[in-house]
Design a protein around this motif. Sequence first.
Motif, short mmCIF file in Angstrom:
data_model
loop_
_atom_site.label_atom_id
_atom_site.label_comp_id
_atom_site.label_asym_id
_atom_site.label_seq_id
_atom_site.Cartn_x
_atom_site.Cartn_y
_atom_site.Cartn_z
N GLY A 206 49.34 -11.60 8.97
CA GLY A 206 50.38 -10.75 8.87
C GLY A 206 49.91 -9.29 9.35
N GLY A 207 49.76 -9.71 10.44
CA GLY A 207 50.15 -9.14 11.66
C GLY A 207 48.69 -8.77 12.03
N VAL A 208 47.79 -8.65 11.17
CA VAL A 208 46.26 -8.29 11.90
C VAL A 208 45.82 -9.46 12.94
N VAL A 209 44.68 -9.26 13.88
CA VAL A 209 44.14 -9.85 14.34
C VAL A 209 42.93 -10.52 14.29
N ILE A 210 42.51 -12.32 13.67
CA ILE A 210 41.21 -11.88 13.01
C ILE A 210 40.22 -12.37 14.28
N PRO A 211 39.94 -12.21 14.56
CA PRO A 211 38.69 -13.27 15.84
C PRO A 211 37.93 -14.53 15.61
N ALA A 212 37.49 -15.48 16.40
CA ALA A 212 37.29 -16.38 16.21
C ALA A 212 35.55 -16.26 15.35
N GLY A 213 35.09 -17.12 14.76
CA GLY A 213 33.63 -17.07 14.08
C GLY A 213 33.58 -16.19 13.47
N ALA A 214 35.18 -15.16 12.33
CA ALA A 214 35.08 -14.64 12.04
C ALA A 214 34.88 -15.21 10.23
N ARG A 215 33.92 -14.52 9.23
CA ARG A 215 33.23 -14.65 8.03
C ARG A 215 34.64 -13.75 7.28
N VAL A 216 35.64 -14.95 6.29
CA VAL A 216 36.66 -14.60 6.43
C VAL A 216 36.85 -14.78 4.38
N MET A 217 37.03 -13.75 3.37
CA MET A 217 36.65 -13.22 2.28
C MET A 217 39.03 -13.43 1.89
N LEU A 218 38.49 -14.82 0.92
CA LEU A 218 39.91 -14.73 -0.09
C LEU A 218 39.51 -13.68 -1.07
N LEU A 219 40.38 -13.47 -1.59
CA LEU A 219 39.87 -12.10 -2.88
C LEU A 219 41.29 -13.10 -3.42
#
Length: 389
Positions: free
Chosen positions: A287-300
């Motif tokens: 979505g145009g946002v860079v998420i770094p490697a190794g990040a914990r991502v929460m799917l809401l």
Amino acid sequence: MSDIDLFTDEALRNPYPLYDELRHIGPVVHMPQHGVYAIPQYEPVREASLNWEVFTSTRGVTLNDGFNKATEGVLICSDPPDHRTMRKVFERPLLPAALKSIEPALKDEAAKVVQRLVEQGRFDAATELAQHLPLTIVSKLVGLGDRGREQMLDWAAASFDASGPINKRTTAALPKAQELIGFGLNEARPGTIDRDGWAAALFTAAERGELPAEKCPFMVLDYTAPSLDTTILATGSIIWLFAQHPDQWDLVREKPSLIRHAINEGLRLESPIQRFTRLTTREHELGGVVIPAGARVMLLYGSANRDERKYPAANTFDVNRKPSDHVAFGTGEHACVGMNLARLEIRLLLEELVPRVERFELVSAERRVNNMLCGFDKVEVRAVPAAGA
């Protein structure tokens, strides 16, 4: 970035205003308080769910490292090719063709409980109605033996609470959740579980070489919590919604074919599982946002299902809506294996209620407070009998 805390008691009882704020902020929101990147909008949630190569489940799907480590090996914490090997065996009794064989028993039991409760007049839909089929029929089909069946509800709720960030609820739930894991590793084995049950079939498949034997104890756990809470909470929430919106119950009574849409609409609005997490295997733009490697991502999931970009009047309960593409059951490789069973159980109950109940009058309701789940511990209703029922 946001300092919103989704894990206060107030937020867990009513997260929807906070979800509105998060969706307004953006498709990906860094929440440093819990060390996660939250994804609150529908399309980004779906995109991340489908991209298991980047958003991996193999490092756990919860919000704390301890429980992620303890649940290594369960079906939901795996990716292809292992996930497909395990799922192929696990889902056999849950496929539509297999469910046809148990539908008559479920239908008969649904008719009995609905008749009894309607004659009773006043009942708790969250317990007396919603728990009946999972505990009387499904728990026996899983075949965990007496101790397993007696503990399933407590273990299931604890396992979801233990999946949150380290807070009081998580800490309190961890011993009970560890007890569930211990049961799977030490007790849920041939000789102690019902030999004709779904759990025993996993070990039989391993003997045939269809999956590694060491996976079986963990896969048994996948039959425990998911087979209960999603269905129980969804059922209670749907009755609560109909009590709140009698005009929608009238529509379903006039046109029972709307039952299937009503179930999906209830799941969309009150998603039983509000969130799971993934870990990024590499830097990724979403979505145009860079998420770094190794990040914990929460799917809401609970937020995505109320995204006004996807569903017009998203906070409105509308049984004429056809939201079969909701993400209450996830999507992609990790779409809920038991969703067909959950829909079947809820449908059979509603089909029995439609000709018997003219109106549900809400007496009282009590929201569940759980780190991952959404629903009710209590939905006390008065069922107004339909004429001639």
